[in-house]
Scaffold this active site. Structure first.
Site: not given
Length: 521
Positions: A249, A279, A303, A323, A358, A375
């Site tokens: 991406q 969060h 992040d 991730d 995932a 998330d």
């Protein structure tokens, strides 16, 4: 000097044609998938954009093949100028697309992309019939010339696809890739022009034209990306301070007056001004309703901002963050702007980082967790949609310890009401009990979450035992209340109740609902 016989010359020329067909086929497939990638980045819904661009490209090839029979003059010169034209149009395609997106009205970018795809496809479709006819002219039987040119074409297609995925896109990005591939088209044209020089009376004129086009494209390679970056800057309100095309991406950081923002493929992931609201709601109700906080799994969240909130709990023994994109987790670990925001969360010895899909991670691992936080970006394409399916939520349930809790970010119940409640229904279909929350995050708007457990539960009188900037027990209680216009009883324009579907891998109903819901925002 020994002269070649007519037969030897014919063999050499036919080999040149086969090589040319293979190389231009590599270029053609790269342009084809390049347009799909550009559409996915700028217009969203990758499956839709790849489907449309590939369909239009193939349609264009069909049109070009039909038009090729009208090419009756010098076949070599015709091929050369087709390659020159592909070089000019294809080379500047993504460069101009960014400009159109930045400066013209909405919808013009899609029109330009589809139009340019059709044109380049048509030009590509003219190539092979001309090469087959030329091979036939120099003495190769029609059966043999067709078979060999088509073999070169199909083999080149495979090579082109692999080169785009593993070299061009990750190393050069969308704009520079277009210029580089266009250069290859022009180089092939110049090579063929020189190879068949004896047949062309005005050789010098066409050669000089090709050199001029070549030099323009070289300038595009050297400076086009920098100029396109200025176009891309127009797509964002704040100055871009970091820009990377990862293997998966486009990763962009912007900053203006202290407001740091992360974008993935143009979609906002957080604003430093208000990310704590998001969060805190993602993490603390989940930690509070789980019977234990020993082992925590975070899916997405590269992040590190969710990790920052989890680390407020001393009872946590391990945190596993999964991730897909190493570029995002590297940013979370090393970029000083983000490490300052996430309190250097990845430096905690309890954190294990895994770069993996995932869905596959859950399939391949057997570990159980007390808390699972999902998330992930919104389900706006097929690859993300699978992370909002019944099959995925069943995997989550199977990895959840008794008494454990799951929190899923579930897009906006205000902007995408049907999507939000469809996610809730899909989670329930995985034999999980749910409760629903939504919070106002100014940079996003009203944002929704689904809290789930194996057992029936309530979040009434839940305590938040750690320091927060926003969330309190009283505030949390208010987050579970939904207005009549966004509650689970969804009605259509005629006032009839809308029946919600369970989203599955076989029937990915969520993507169309999501696209329809967000098209006006």
């Amino acid at each position: 000097m020994r002269r070649l016989t007519v037969n030897q010359l014919s063999i050499k020329q036919s080999k040149a044609i086969y090589w040319a067909s293979g190389i231009v086929s590599i270029c053609g497939i790269i342009f084809e998938v390049l347009f799909g990638a550009a559409g996915s980045y700028l217009l969203g819904d990758g499956v839709k954009q790849y489907t449309l661009t590939i369909s239009l490209f193939l349609t264009g090839m069909g049109i070009g093949a039909s038009l090729s029979e009208r090419v009756t003059k010098n076949l070599v010169l015709s091929f050369v100028w087709i390659e020159y034209t592909i070089g000019i149009i294809g080379g500047f395609s993504t460069f101009i697309l960014f400009g159109v997106t930045a400066f013209l009205s909405s919808g013009m970018d899609a029109f330009f992309l589809y139009f340019i795809t059709l044109v380049v496809g048509a030009l590509t479709g003219v190539e092979l019939p001309i090469l087959i006819r030329k091979a036939n002219d120099i003495g190769v039987t029609l059966q043999k010339s067709t078979a060999r040119v088509l073999f070169s074409d199909y083999a080149g297609g495979l090579i082109g696809g692999l080169l785009f995925v593993y070299l061009f896109r990750p190393q050069f990005g969308l704009v520079k890739t277009a210029f580089i591939v266009a250069l290859i088209n022009v180089i092939v044209a110049l090579w063929i022009l020189v190879y068949f020089k004896a047949e062309i009376k005005t050789f010098k004129r066409h050669f000089i034209a090709g050199i001029c086009i070549f030099l323009v494209l070289v300038m595009g390679v050297l400076f086009g990306e920098k100029t396109a970056f200025l176009f891309e800057q127009k797509l964002y309100n704040d100055p871009i301070i970091y820009n990377e095309q990862s293997s998966y991406q486009q990763v962009i950081l912007t900053k203006e007056q202290g407001d740091l923002r992360l974008f993935l493929d143009g979609q906002l992931q957080f604003s430093s001004e208000d990310e704590y609201r998001y969060h805190e709601v993602l993490v603390h109700p989940t930690m509070a309703t789980a019977s234990s906080n020993d082992n925590v799994l975070v899916l997405g969240g590269g992040d590190g901002l969710a990790l920052r909130e989890i680390q407020k709990y001393d009872a946590v023994k391990s945190m596993t963050l999964v991730d897909l994109d190493p570029s995002v987790t590297k940013l979370g670990k090393e970029n000083h702007e983000i490490t300052e925001l996430n309190d250097n969360a990845f430096a905690d010895d309890r954190v294990q980082t895994v770069n993996a899909d995932a869905f596959k991670y859950l399939q391949e691992h057997k570990d159980l967790y007390d808390v699972i936080l999902v998330d992930m970006p919104d389900p706006n394409n097929e690859s993300l949609n699978k992370l909002y399916t019944l099959e995925f939520y069943q995997l989550l349930r199977n990895h959840l310890r008794p008494g454990g809790a799951i929190m899923v970010q579930a897009t906006s119940p205000t902007f995408a009401t049907e999507v939000y409640w469809s996610i809730d229904k899909t989670i329930q279909a995985a034999d999980l009990y749910t409760d629903n929350l939504h919070v106002d995050v100014p940079s996003f708007g009203d944002w929704g979450f689904v809290l789930a457990k194996r057992e029936k539960f309530t979040i009434d009188e839940v305590e938040i035992p750690v320091d927060t900037n926003f969330l309190t027990p009283d505030v949390l209680a208010g987050l579970t209340t939904f207005g009549k216009d966004i509650d689970a009883q969804i009605v259509d324009e005629k006032g009839n109740n809308i029946s919600l579907d369970v989203n599955t891998l076989i029937r990915p109903t969520l993507i169309e609902k999501y696209e329809k819901a967000w098209q006006n925002y």
